[in-house]
Structure formats: C-alpha cells, structure tokens
Design an enzyme around this catalytic site. Structure first.
Site, short mmCIF file in Angstrom:
data_model
loop_
_atom_site.label_atom_id
_atom_site.label_comp_id
_atom_site.label_asym_id
_atom_site.label_seq_id
_atom_site.Cartn_x
_atom_site.Cartn_y
_atom_site.Cartn_z
N ASP A 7 100.65 -71.70 1.24
CA ASP A 7 101.97 -71.07 1.35
C ASP A 7 103.05 -72.13 1.57
O ASP A 7 102.78 -73.15 2.20
CB ASP A 7 101.95 -70.06 2.51
CG ASP A 7 103.07 -69.05 2.41
OD1 ASP A 7 103.82 -69.07 1.41
OD2 ASP A 7 103.20 -68.24 3.34
N ASN A 18 101.19 -60.66 -5.99
CA ASN A 18 102.07 -61.68 -6.58
C ASN A 18 102.67 -61.28 -7.93
O ASN A 18 103.63 -61.89 -8.39
CB ASN A 18 101.33 -63.02 -6.73
CG ASN A 18 101.19 -63.79 -5.43
OD1 ASN A 18 100.27 -64.58 -5.25
ND2 ASN A 18 102.10 -63.57 -4.49
C1 FPP Z 1 102.80 -69.51 -1.98
O1 FPP Z 1 104.01 -70.21 -1.90
C2 FPP Z 1 102.04 -69.93 -3.14
C3 FPP Z 1 101.64 -69.10 -4.15
C4 FPP Z 1 101.95 -67.67 -4.20
C5 FPP Z 1 100.89 -69.61 -5.27
C6 FPP Z 1 99.88 -70.66 -4.95
C7 FPP Z 1 99.63 -71.39 -6.17
C8 FPP Z 1 99.52 -72.72 -6.28
C9 FPP Z 1 99.49 -73.69 -5.18
C10 FPP Z 1 99.41 -73.29 -7.64
C11 FPP Z 1 98.29 -72.75 -8.48
C12 FPP Z 1 96.95 -72.95 -7.89
C13 FPP Z 1 95.90 -73.47 -8.52
C14 FPP Z 1 94.57 -73.42 -7.91
C15 FPP Z 1 96.02 -74.11 -9.83
P1 FPP Z 1 105.35 -69.37 -1.96
O2 FPP Z 1 105.84 -69.42 -3.35
O3 FPP Z 1 105.12 -68.00 -1.42
O4 FPP Z 1 106.24 -70.20 -1.01
P2 FPP Z 1 107.45 -69.64 -0.11
O5 FPP Z 1 106.86 -68.66 0.87
O6 FPP Z 1 107.96 -70.88 0.55
O7 FPP Z 1 108.44 -69.03 -1.05
#
Ligand code: FPP
Length: 246
Positions: free
Chosen positions: A18, A66
């Site tokens: 996250d 998501n």
């Molecule tokens: C949360 O950060 C992250 C996600 C919803 C996606 C996680 C995906 C990756 C790290 C990349 C893809 C993974 C692989 C294995 C290739 P957020 O966007 O919710 O952050 P925020 O809360 O700061 O907005």
C-alpha cells in the site's frame, strides 16, 4: 559459551502493498508512477525474501474491490502486471520459484491471463519456493464459494458434515495446498486487512509499517522478519507451556 539461537524465519510472508499513490503524489507524479516503482520493489523484496530463507511470498496485487478505481489506473495496473510476468518468468524459472494465483483470474484481460498461464506452466514443477499473486481476490467471496462447494460436496456424498474439520474445509479455499501466512506485512501506515486472507491469517503475526510500498526494501523486510523472530507465537498456549525450562 554457545552462540545465541538463530531467530525463527517465517515460512510464508504475505504483503498488502500500500502507498503507491501517496508516494507518487508526494513527488508530483501520476499515480501510475507509484505503481511502476512498486513493481520494481517487488523484485527486490522477492530476492531478499529468498535470501532470508522465506519459502513463500503472497502479494495482494489486485483486490476484487480495485476494479472501482479509475479505468485508466486499472488498465495501467493490468499492463504492469503483464509486463512484470513477461519480464520475471525467466527469473522465476532460473530461481526455481513456482508461481500460483488466488482470486478470479478468469476476469482479468486475456493478455494478462495468457502471461499468467505461461508463467504458471513454466514453473509448475518447482516445490521449494512459491510466489502467490492474489489477483481479483477477496477473502469473503473466497469463503462463500468454499462454503457453497463444500455444501455441494456434502449433498453429493463426497464430504460428511459430522466429520468436518478445518483441514477438510480449507481444501475448498483458493489457498488449498498452501501454508497459512506466518507474517502479514502492510505498508503505508494503514492498519487493516482489507479482505485479505482473513481465515488463513488466524494465527499470523502482523507488522504494520508507515513506510510506503515504493520505499520498502531489503532493510525494511529484514527488520520485519527480525521483529517476527522476536515475537512468541503461542497458538493459545501459555508462555510457560512453550518454554518449560525457563
Ligand atoms: C496500493 O497502493 C497498491 C495497489 C492497489 C496495487 C499494488 C500493485 C503493485 C505494487 C504493482 C503490481 C504488482 C505486481 C505483483 C506486478 P495505492 O494505490 O492504494 O496507494 P495509496 O493508498 O497511497 O493511494
């Protein structure tokens, strides 16, 4: 004097990655740049994990919720996933790491499904280390589907309610055949599970770190594993029962 006993290393570590969006915002960058950096971190974390002796890593890469994100962000995440799989499959094979998924991958874009199928097939024979990608995954749906499948099995005489145990039921979960997480790590200061491995984490240790996922690296993972090693997992017993000599 004998050397101090080595701290236990978790066999299975699960990550709620996250903070990508906040990392990008702090730098005046588009959110996708945070995800891009997040993928780079995945590579470092995997390398460090195998070096530390961890046998399984599960990554919450895309939750069933998501899909509610802006369509451009969902598209970019799917593109990154495909790119990661295309780039990493050779490395997974080289390091003898099996790839598995949990979640409804059949709803992902066809190109991602094909990349997943290629990577899964190429690594299916490996047994020592496993990378599990949670994709379009949600724990409550998983449990509901397991309950329905179990009920069907009972109705068809393949299972017996009176002899049901956690072992017999848990075979109907998406994680069938995989060990439960010993340690769950969530980055970015949030302290919730967000529908991730709710039953499988029943006895897990949790580390919540304020570090944003794109800043998580070797030092942070090593520290979290050391923290796990210092904790006493009692599984309902007392400390005295577990350490009778002390
Ligand atoms: C949360 O950060 C992250 C996600 C919803 C996606 C996680 C995906 C990756 C790290 C990349 C893809 C993974 C692989 C294995 C290739 P957020 O966007 O919710 O952050 P925020 O809360 O700061 O907005």
């Amino acid at each position: 004097m004998s050397a101090p006993a080595a701290l236990p290393v978790p066999r299975h570590v699960a990550f709620i990655m996250d903070g990508n969006g906040r990392w990008a915002r702090q730098r005046g960058l588009p959110r996708i740049e945070g995800h891009r950096r997040g993928v780079e971190v995945v590579r470092t974390v995997l390398e460090t994990a195998w070096q530390l002796g961890i046998r399984q890593i599960t990554l919450y890469a895309f939750s069933a919720e998501n899909w509610k994100r802006p369509v451009e962000e969902v598209g970019a995440l799917m593109g990154l996933l495909e790119w990661f799989l295309d780039r990493e499959t050779a490395r997974l094979v080289e390091n003898r790491i099996r790839l598995r998924t949990i979640g409804h991958v059949e709803a992902l874009p066809p190109a991602v499904q094909q990349a997943l199928a290629r990577a899964t097939a190429a690594t299916a024979g490996f047994t020592e280390h496993t990378l599990v990608l949670a994709l379009n995954y949600g724990s409550r749906d998983e449990v509901l589907e397991a309950a329905k499948a179990y009920a069907t099995a009972v109705a068809e005489g393949r299972e017996r309610v009176d002899s049901a145990t956690w072992d017999t039921f848990s075979r109907y979960l998406a994680t069938a055949g995989l060990p439960d997480p010993d340690l769950v790590i969530r980055t970015s200061g949030e302290t919730r599970l967000s529908n991730f491995l709710l039953l499988q984490s029943a006895y897990a240790e949790f580390v919540f770190t304020p570090v944003l996922w794109p800043d998580f690296g070797k030092a942070e993972l090593t520290a979290a594993v050391a923290e796990y090693g210092r904790r006493e997992r009692r599984f309902g017993q007392t400390s005295e029962q577990l350490n009778p000599a002390s």
